[in-house]
Design an enzyme around this catalytic site. Structure first.
Site, PDB file in Angstrom:
ATOM      1  N   ASP A   9       0.725  -1.524   0.724  1.00 38.61           N
ATOM      2  CA  ASP A   9       0.241   0.182  -0.043  1.00 38.61           C
ATOM      3  C   ASP A   9       0.899   1.167   0.250  1.00 38.61           C
ATOM      4  O   ASP A   9       0.587   2.456   0.902  1.00 38.61           O
ATOM      5  CB  ASP A   9      -1.162  -0.189   1.080  1.00 38.61           C
ATOM      6  CG  ASP A   9      -2.013  -0.936   1.307  1.00 38.61           C
ATOM      7  OD1 ASP A   9      -2.271  -2.107   0.001  1.00 38.61           O
ATOM      8  OD2 ASP A   9      -2.790  -0.942   1.968  1.00 38.61           O
ATOM      9  N   LYS A 106      -7.322  -5.074  -3.492  1.00 39.13           N
ATOM     10  CA  LYS A 106      -7.845  -6.003  -1.844  1.00 39.13           C
ATOM     11  C   LYS A 106      -8.655  -3.982  -1.769  1.00 39.13           C
ATOM     12  O   LYS A 106      -8.695  -3.464  -0.886  1.00 39.13           O
ATOM     13  CB  LYS A 106      -6.824  -6.152  -1.171  1.00 39.13           C
ATOM     14  CG  LYS A 106      -5.983  -5.100  -0.380  1.00 39.13           C
ATOM     15  CD  LYS A 106      -4.823  -5.778   0.737  1.00 39.13           C
ATOM     16  CE  LYS A 106      -3.815  -4.182   1.492  1.00 39.13           C
ATOM     17  NZ  LYS A 106      -4.918  -3.702   2.042  1.00 39.13           N
ATOM     18  N   CYS A 151      -1.991  -2.993   7.364  1.00 36.41           N
ATOM     19  CA  CYS A 151      -1.813  -3.627   6.529  1.00 36.41           C
ATOM     20  C   CYS A 151      -1.018  -4.492   6.723  1.00 36.41           C
ATOM     21  O   CYS A 151      -0.240  -5.793   6.217  1.00 36.41           O
ATOM     22  CB  CYS A 151      -1.817  -2.678   5.578  1.00 36.41           C
ATOM     23  SG  CYS A 151      -3.705  -2.773   5.620  1.00 36.41           S
TER      24      CYS A 151
HETATM   25  C1  VGL Z   1      -4.659   0.886   5.284  1.00 41.88           C
HETATM   26  C2  VGL Z   1      -6.094   1.516   7.498  1.00 41.88           C
HETATM   27  C3  VGL Z   1      -7.339   1.507   6.142  1.00 41.88           C
HETATM   28  C4  VGL Z   1      -3.549   0.874   5.489  1.00 41.88           C
HETATM   29  C5  VGL Z   1      -5.443   0.417   4.591  1.00 41.88           C
HETATM   30  O1  VGL Z   1      -3.048   0.153   4.567  1.00 41.88           O
HETATM   31  O2  VGL Z   1      -2.643   0.590   6.420  1.00 41.88           O
HETATM   32  N1  VGL Z   1      -4.736   1.316   6.996  1.00 41.88           N
HETATM   33  N2  VGL Z   1      -6.953   0.827   4.694  1.00 41.88           N
END
Ligand code: VGL
Ligand code: ZN
Length: 198
Positions: A9, A106, A151
């Protein structure tokens, strides 16, 4: 013996100035780029939510961002709107190498969040990454990216459960640290057998 780098991410919304900014999120990009050449396989993940996703506080009338709610699958933090499919915020960070082998999206099901690159937050719906890695002969996974305590940690813990050897490069991750979540995640990963490096 295959080794994979899984880049979690590294997207605009998690960089300083983004919708769900992680402090120092931009600092890890050059180091991640440099690491990619050392692996047999490189996977990048993208948090990829439809507008109105159930993990957004805005989808729950009266709920404040960063508050906790109960979902059918358990507790869920309600986040500011972030990483909406196709938006600039969901795009990869400027300068990040995106010449990896697989880009895995995802969090696209409206009713369930997906922190982990392996399973959605119901802990049972697979993303398919396990099969991808195992069918390529990958036995060891190194994780980098954002955010350490969400994540990245969920992905690391699932990777251990699935039988991979797992290393986390702490210098190439940054955390959100919501109510001590960073320290708790690090301890949980250490206890589960994740090798913490960097
Ligand atoms: C994430 C919160 C919400 C992350 C993704 O990538 O850690 N955190 N969505
Ligand atoms: Zn998300």
């Amino acid at each position: 013996m295959g080794e994979a780098l899984v880049v979690i991410d590294v997207q605009n919304d998690f960089l300083p100035g983004g919708a769900l900014a992680v402090a120092g999120g931009d600092e890890i990009v050059p180091g991640i780029n440099a690491l990619m050449d050392e692996f047999h396989a490189v996977v990048l993940t993208q948090d990829w939510h439809p507008a109105g996703h159930s993990s957004f506080a805005s989808s729950h009338p009266g709920a404040a961002p960063m508050s906790l709610t109960q979902m059918p699958y358990g507790p869920q933090v309600l986040w500011p709107d972030h990483c909406v499919q196709g938006s600039e915020g969901a795009a990869f960070a400027p300068g990040l190498r995106v010449d990896g082998d697989l880009i895995l999206r995802k969090g696209f099901r409206p009713e369930v969040d997906s922190y982990s690159a392996f399973f959605e937050n119901d802990h049972t719906t697979p993303t398919g990454l396990e099969g991808y890695l195992k069918s390529r002969g990958i036995t060891s996974v190194t994780l980098v990216g954002l955010a350490t305590d969400f994540c990245v940690a969920y992905s690391a813990l699932d990777a251990v459960k699935l039988g991979f050897t797992v290393e986390l490069r702490r210098d190439l991750c940054r955390g959100i640290d919501l109510d001590g979540s960073l320290g708790a995640a690090v301890e949980e990963m250490r206890g589960a057998g994740v090798m913490l490096r960097g």
